[in-house]
Design a protein around this motif. Structure first.
Motif, PDB file in Angstrom:
ATOM      1  N   ALA A 331       7.345  11.088 -16.182  1.00 28.29           N
ATOM      2  CA  ALA A 331       8.433  10.098 -15.968  1.00 28.29           C
ATOM      3  C   ALA A 331       9.002   9.916 -14.438  1.00 28.29           C
ATOM      4  N   GLN A 332       8.873  11.094 -13.680  1.00 24.73           N
ATOM      5  CA  GLN A 332       9.439  10.843 -12.368  1.00 24.73           C
ATOM      6  C   GLN A 332       8.637   9.895 -11.649  1.00 24.73           C
ATOM      7  N   TYR A 333       7.500   9.465 -11.819  1.00 26.07           N
ATOM      8  CA  TYR A 333       7.011   8.263 -11.039  1.00 26.07           C
ATOM      9  C   TYR A 333       7.196   6.911 -11.463  1.00 26.07           C
ATOM     10  N   ALA A 334       8.038   6.734 -12.606  1.00 22.07           N
ATOM     11  CA  ALA A 334       8.414   5.620 -13.019  1.00 22.07           C
ATOM     12  C   ALA A 334       9.390   4.753 -12.117  1.00 22.07           C
ATOM     13  N   SER A 335       9.037   4.455 -11.052  1.00 22.85           N
ATOM     14  CA  SER A 335       9.950   3.848 -10.092  1.00 22.85           C
ATOM     15  C   SER A 335       9.038   2.965  -9.383  1.00 22.85           C
ATOM     16  N   PRO A 336       9.709   1.501  -9.328  1.00 28.92           N
ATOM     17  CA  PRO A 336       8.824   0.586  -8.091  1.00 28.92           C
ATOM     18  C   PRO A 336       8.771   0.860  -6.838  1.00 28.92           C
ATOM     19  N   GLU A 337       9.557   1.775  -6.274  1.00 31.94           N
ATOM     20  CA  GLU A 337       9.688   2.303  -5.126  1.00 31.94           C
ATOM     21  C   GLU A 337       8.894   3.485  -4.735  1.00 31.94           C
ATOM     22  N   TRP A 338       8.178   3.969  -5.715  1.00 30.31           N
ATOM     23  CA  TRP A 338       7.225   5.115  -5.558  1.00 30.31           C
ATOM     24  C   TRP A 338       5.863   4.731  -4.911  1.00 30.31           C
ATOM     25  N   ASN A 339       5.399   5.494  -4.177  1.00 25.29           N
ATOM     26  CA  ASN A 339       3.870   5.032  -3.535  1.00 25.29           C
ATOM     27  C   ASN A 339       3.906   3.603  -2.909  1.00 25.29           C
ATOM     28  N   THR A 340       4.956   3.021  -2.298  1.00 25.90           N
ATOM     29  CA  THR A 340       4.728   1.838  -2.093  1.00 25.90           C
ATOM     30  C   THR A 340       3.938   1.496  -0.666  1.00 25.90           C
ATOM     31  N   ASP A 341       3.720   2.570   0.097  1.00 31.21           N
ATOM     32  CA  ASP A 341       3.226   2.740   1.369  1.00 31.21           C
ATOM     33  C   ASP A 341       1.591   2.601   1.043  1.00 31.21           C
ATOM     34  N   PHE A 342       1.330   3.405  -0.057  1.00 33.39           N
ATOM     35  CA  PHE A 342       0.074   3.552  -0.587  1.00 33.39           C
ATOM     36  C   PHE A 342      -0.464   2.142  -0.728  1.00 33.39           C
ATOM     37  N   TYR A 343       0.285   1.669  -1.876  1.00 34.24           N
ATOM     38  CA  TYR A 343      -0.143   0.380  -2.282  1.00 34.24           C
ATOM     39  C   TYR A 343      -0.108  -0.775  -1.250  1.00 34.24           C
ATOM     40  N   ASP A 344       0.695  -0.654  -0.157  1.00 30.15           N
ATOM     41  CA  ASP A 344       0.450  -1.560   0.888  1.00 30.15           C
ATOM     42  C   ASP A 344      -0.913  -1.330   1.552  1.00 30.15           C
ATOM     43  N   SER A 345      -1.184  -0.205   1.563  1.00 30.12           N
ATOM     44  CA  SER A 345      -2.501   0.357   2.401  1.00 30.12           C
ATOM     45  C   SER A 345      -3.847   0.028   1.468  1.00 30.12           C
ATOM     46  N   ILE A 346      -3.566  -0.184   0.328  1.00 29.12           N
ATOM     47  CA  ILE A 346      -4.797  -0.734  -0.710  1.00 29.12           C
ATOM     48  C   ILE A 346      -4.686  -1.947  -0.900  1.00 29.12           C
ATOM     49  N   ALA A 347      -3.705  -2.819  -0.800  1.00 24.19           N
ATOM     50  CA  ALA A 347      -3.618  -4.361  -0.881  1.00 24.19           C
ATOM     51  C   ALA A 347      -4.750  -5.134  -0.454  1.00 24.19           C
ATOM     52  N   GLN A 348      -5.500  -4.707   0.848  1.00 22.56           N
ATOM     53  CA  GLN A 348      -6.407  -5.575   1.171  1.00 22.56           C
ATOM     54  C   GLN A 348      -7.529  -5.524   0.354  1.00 22.56           C
ATOM     55  N   TYR A 349      -7.753  -4.655  -0.702  1.00 27.94           N
ATOM     56  CA  TYR A 349      -8.519  -4.554  -1.907  1.00 27.94           C
ATOM     57  C   TYR A 349      -8.215  -5.332  -3.017  1.00 27.94           C
ATOM     58  N   VAL A 350      -7.108  -5.575  -3.218  1.00 25.79           N
ATOM     59  CA  VAL A 350      -6.547  -6.033  -4.781  1.00 25.79           C
ATOM     60  C   VAL A 350      -5.985  -7.472  -4.532  1.00 25.79           C
ATOM     61  N   PRO A 351      -6.568  -8.553  -5.015  1.00 22.47           N
ATOM     62  CA  PRO A 351      -6.291  -9.788  -4.816  1.00 22.47           C
ATOM     63  C   PRO A 351      -4.855  -9.901  -5.602  1.00 22.47           C
ATOM     64  N   ASN A 352      -4.031 -10.718  -4.871  1.00 21.18           N
ATOM     65  CA  ASN A 352      -2.860 -11.378  -5.492  1.00 21.18           C
ATOM     66  C   ASN A 352      -1.686 -10.281  -5.319  1.00 21.18           C
ATOM     67  N   TYR A 353      -2.032  -8.987  -5.029  1.00 17.93           N
ATOM     68  CA  TYR A 353      -0.940  -7.964  -4.831  1.00 17.93           C
ATOM     69  C   TYR A 353      -0.070  -8.167  -3.793  1.00 17.93           C
ATOM     70  N   LYS A 354       1.275  -8.230  -4.198  1.00 20.33           N
ATOM     71  CA  LYS A 354       2.356  -8.515  -3.180  1.00 20.33           C
ATOM     72  C   LYS A 354       2.720  -7.580  -2.403  1.00 20.33           C
ATOM     73  N   PRO A 355       2.555  -7.241  -1.095  1.00 18.89           N
ATOM     74  CA  PRO A 355       2.685  -6.060  -0.441  1.00 18.89           C
ATOM     75  C   PRO A 355       4.145  -6.109  -0.041  1.00 18.89           C
ATOM     76  N   THR A 356       4.790  -4.860   0.588  1.00 17.30           N
ATOM     77  CA  THR A 356       6.184  -4.990   1.004  1.00 17.30           C
ATOM     78  C   THR A 356       6.646  -6.220   1.791  1.00 17.30           C
ATOM     79  N   SER A 357       5.584  -6.526   2.753  1.00 16.83           N
ATOM     80  CA  SER A 357       5.888  -7.727   3.741  1.00 16.83           C
ATOM     81  C   SER A 357       6.346  -8.978   2.940  1.00 16.83           C
TER      82      SER A 357
END
Length: 686
Positions: A331-357
């Motif tokens: 449950a400690q990982y159940a936050s939209p602010e967790w791992n956001t830098d990682f998700y930004d890094s892989i956004a190039q591979y995932v169509p439609n994902y909205k990065p922090t920008s």
């Protein structure tokens, strides 16, 4: 103790030397592996076919069981996952990965220099334009898989394909390792044994009587009945659900957990009232469904939506570690602010994902009604009820609990809430709270990327004069009534009664003289049922196989007195009825059937013998709620108005009536009766 610079370098070298991330591909599989978790995607099935944590097999062997209506659907394969499937093609179920899948392997380092690997699987359904894609990512140092699921459709020749009835990912093991399932902090149970399921009796769709096996731990601790709906839950305040292994079947006595962490909610539909399946031996990520009556999006030309990320977390505990401890770890990982830098890094591979920008922050300062409790703020599709946010498949949704108020100056009381990482766009703000009838809404809330959007609001609750009475708590649920949230005290785990198969409670026995609720004397928890039926018994009723229709079932009576000063001079009376769910003859289909007389169903009200204009509940607001173990489904409301002269000072009687004996056709083994579930009722005069 302090480290020298040389010691620091040596320590860093040791840490890096043990860091390990393998992302490789062969002719038969694609492998993601770090120093603890091993996952491989089988190229012939499109699913993860091998999954190990610290060399413990989490999946077991691949096994095929013919899909059964209401039970297992999709491919029927267990011993694999997480994998993607849907009910989204003309035949219905479809599990991509076995026709002509395409795979891609990704390797990289995120912005913190941490290695990751990823796999994507995409497959187009033959001759349609429909394509499904599944993404799995593993990050070094983590013991879980980050998942995204995409569906797209491009076909101008056939611009309407069908509705997206179900879309989900599943972790579906076939191993005795797993011993317990967990929905939330309150609802958990041992899995039924093989002996219990071998002797089960089907009582309704995906619901079984297990008490022929009296020594089964599930029967002894939880219930005589097992259904996947017992372990469903609403999206609001739901961080994690999954399976637990108590160590009795593991290699070394260690405990294990397999959890779906809902770290983001913005790509789901239905808002915080949406409820769905969580776990039943399978760990679900139910992305889209209409199980409890919510709408589903239509697949039309140009449809393209990526859902996620969600996180399947796998963990290990020492021998004797509790389910609660492994659940809390996930449950400690159940936050939209967790791992956001990682998700930004892989956004190039995932169509439609909205990065922090492409995201901003929403801040709300609101003055709530003084009686409001458990208030929540929802951002969802602009211009519509958030329950209907399937109409715009590009829209996102967010919500946050509103904390207790703060005082500014001598009188004003404001509460503040912040919702981070909101995708740029235009939204409707909805606020609702327990004890308050109606909602606060405001459209055209614009959130700008990279900025903070601040809104100040004052919620004046709706009022139609002097309140004569109310029944129930307006909180979007029917849980306060008989067989709702009250615990089952006959079993040690004390599940909430509504979670158990509905026919475990016999309405004619509970109310032999019908419902006669006396305002000021009766109690909601004893004298008002959590479901108002049109009839009772018959098809899909295990304990009352004979169909019974009677006005003592279909018509409920409310008795009340009024003070002369309250009604003297009053011209208009308003009777508000809020429903937590309603089942018309349309069931969950949202399809009008002219052959069914009650596709649009009347809820009739009479006041002291005077019939009011019926409320016709439309087919597209129908849901399957109580029979699928729920007290929160698609919420609707209506206000009946009538001359206040109908009222008197004593022995007033309001009668609420459904069509006596009203039924529909059910293709599944489900009750044919119509019904409603009351949230709250209120009478006012002015």
């Amino acid at each position: 103790m302090s480290f020298t610079f040389l010691q620091f370098l040596l320590l860093s070298y040791v840490v890096l030397s043990f860091a390990f991330l393998n992302a490789t591909e062969s002719s038969v599989e694609l492998i993601l592996q770090n120093d603890r978790l091993y996952a491989s995607v089988n190229k012939s099935t499109g699913a993860i076919g091998h999954l190990r944590l610290d060399d413990q097999d989490l999946l077991g062997t691949l096994n095929y069981v013919k899909p059964t209506p209401g039970g297992s659907t999709g491919s029927g394969n267990s011993g694999n996952g997480p994998y993607l499937d849907c009910y989204c093609t003309p035949p219905g179920s479809y599990t991509p990965g076995s026709i002509a899948p395409e795979y891609h392997l990704y390797r990289g380092k995120d912005s913190h220099g941490v290695s990751y690997g990823g796999v994507s699987m995409g497959e187009s359904y033959p001759d349609s334009g429909l394509r499904l894609e599944q993404y799995w990512f593993l990050r070094d140092g983590e013991t879980g898989l980050h998942t995204f699921s995409r569906i797209l459709y491009h076909n101008k020749t056939t611009p309407f394909y069908r509705n997206l009835q179900e879309f989900r990912t599943l972790f579906r093991p076939n191993t005795p390792l797993w011993t317990h399932l967990s929905t939330n902090d309150r609802t958990y149970a041992p899995l039924p044994s093989a002996n219990a399921t071998a002797n089960e009796i089907t009582v309704q769709d995906a619901t079984w009587y297990l008490a022929n096996t009296t020594n089964d731990p599930y029967v002894q601790q939880m219930s005589d009945y097992f259904t996947k709906y017992t372990f469903a839950d609403t999206w609001r305040n739901h961080p994690v659900h999954g399976l637990f292994a108590d160590g009795s079947q593991s290699k070394d006595g260690s405990t294990f957990g397999a959890w779906l962490v809902m770290n983001t909610i913005d790509t789901y539909f239905g808002g915080p009232l949406h409820s769905d399946l969580m776990v039943d031996g399978i760990v679900y990520n139910y992305i889209v469904s209409n199980h409890h009556g919510d709408g589903t999006p239509n697949i039309t030309d140009g449809f393209d939506r990526t859902f996620g990320p969600q996180y399947y977390h796998f963990n290990k505990g020492a021998s004797g570690a509790t389910l609660a401890s492994l659940r809390a770890d996930a449950a400690q990982y159940a936050s939209p602010e967790w791992n956001t830098d990682f998700y930004d890094s892989i956004a190039q591979y995932v169509p439609n994902y909205k990065p922090t920008s492409q995201r901003g922050t929403f801040k709300l300062q609101v003055k709530l009604p003084s009686e409001a409790r458990d208030a929540i703020a929802v951002l969802a599709q602009n211009g519509v009820d958030f329950q209907d946010n399937v109409f715009d498949t590009k829209a996102f949704q967010y919500w946050a609990e509103i904390p207790s108020s703060k005082t500014y100056g001598s009188r004003s009381r404001y509460s503040e809430v912040t919702i981070p990482r909101v995708a740029a766009g235009k939204y409707r703000l909805t606020i609702y709270a327990a004890n308050v009838f109606g909602d606060f809404t405001e459209d055209d809330i614009t959130v700008t990327a990279g900025r903070s959007t601040s809104v100040t609001a004052e919620w004046t609750p709706e009022s139609h004069g002097t309140e004569l009475f109310r029944i129930g708590t307006p909180d979007k649920s029917s849980g306060e009534y008989l067989h709702g949230y009250a615990p089952d005290l006959t079993h040690p785990l004390k599940p909430e009664q509504y979670r158990i198969y509905f026919d475990a409670y016999d309405f004619p026995t509970d109310f032999p003289d019908g419902v006669n609720f006396h305002v000021g004397k009766s109690k909601e928890s004893k004298d008002f049922n959590y479901v108002h039926w049109s009839a009772y018994g018959g098809y899909a009723h295990f304990n009352r196989p004979n169909f019974t229709e009677s006005p003592l079932i279909s018509s409920w009576n409310i008795w009340f007195d009024a003070q002369n000063k309250q009604i003297r001079g009053a011209k208009k009376a308003t009777f508000t009825v809020q429903l937590a769910g309603a089942k018309t003859a349309a069931g969950n289909t949202d399809v009008f059937n002219a052959s069914e007389p009650w596709s649009n169903m009347p809820l009739n009200v009479a006041v002291n013998g005077q019939d009011l204009e019926p409320w016709i509940i439309p087919y597209y607001h129908s849901s399957s709620c109580g029979v699928r173990s729920a007290v929160i489904c698609y919420n609707i409301a209506h206000k009946y108005t009538f001359p206040a002269s109908y009222l008197k000072t004593s022995d007033n009687k309001i009668v609420l009536s459904l069509p006596e004996g009203g039924v529909d056709y059910e293709s599944a083994v489900l009750p044919r009766q119509l019904y409603v579930q009351y949230d709250a009722l209120r009478l006012e005069v002015k």
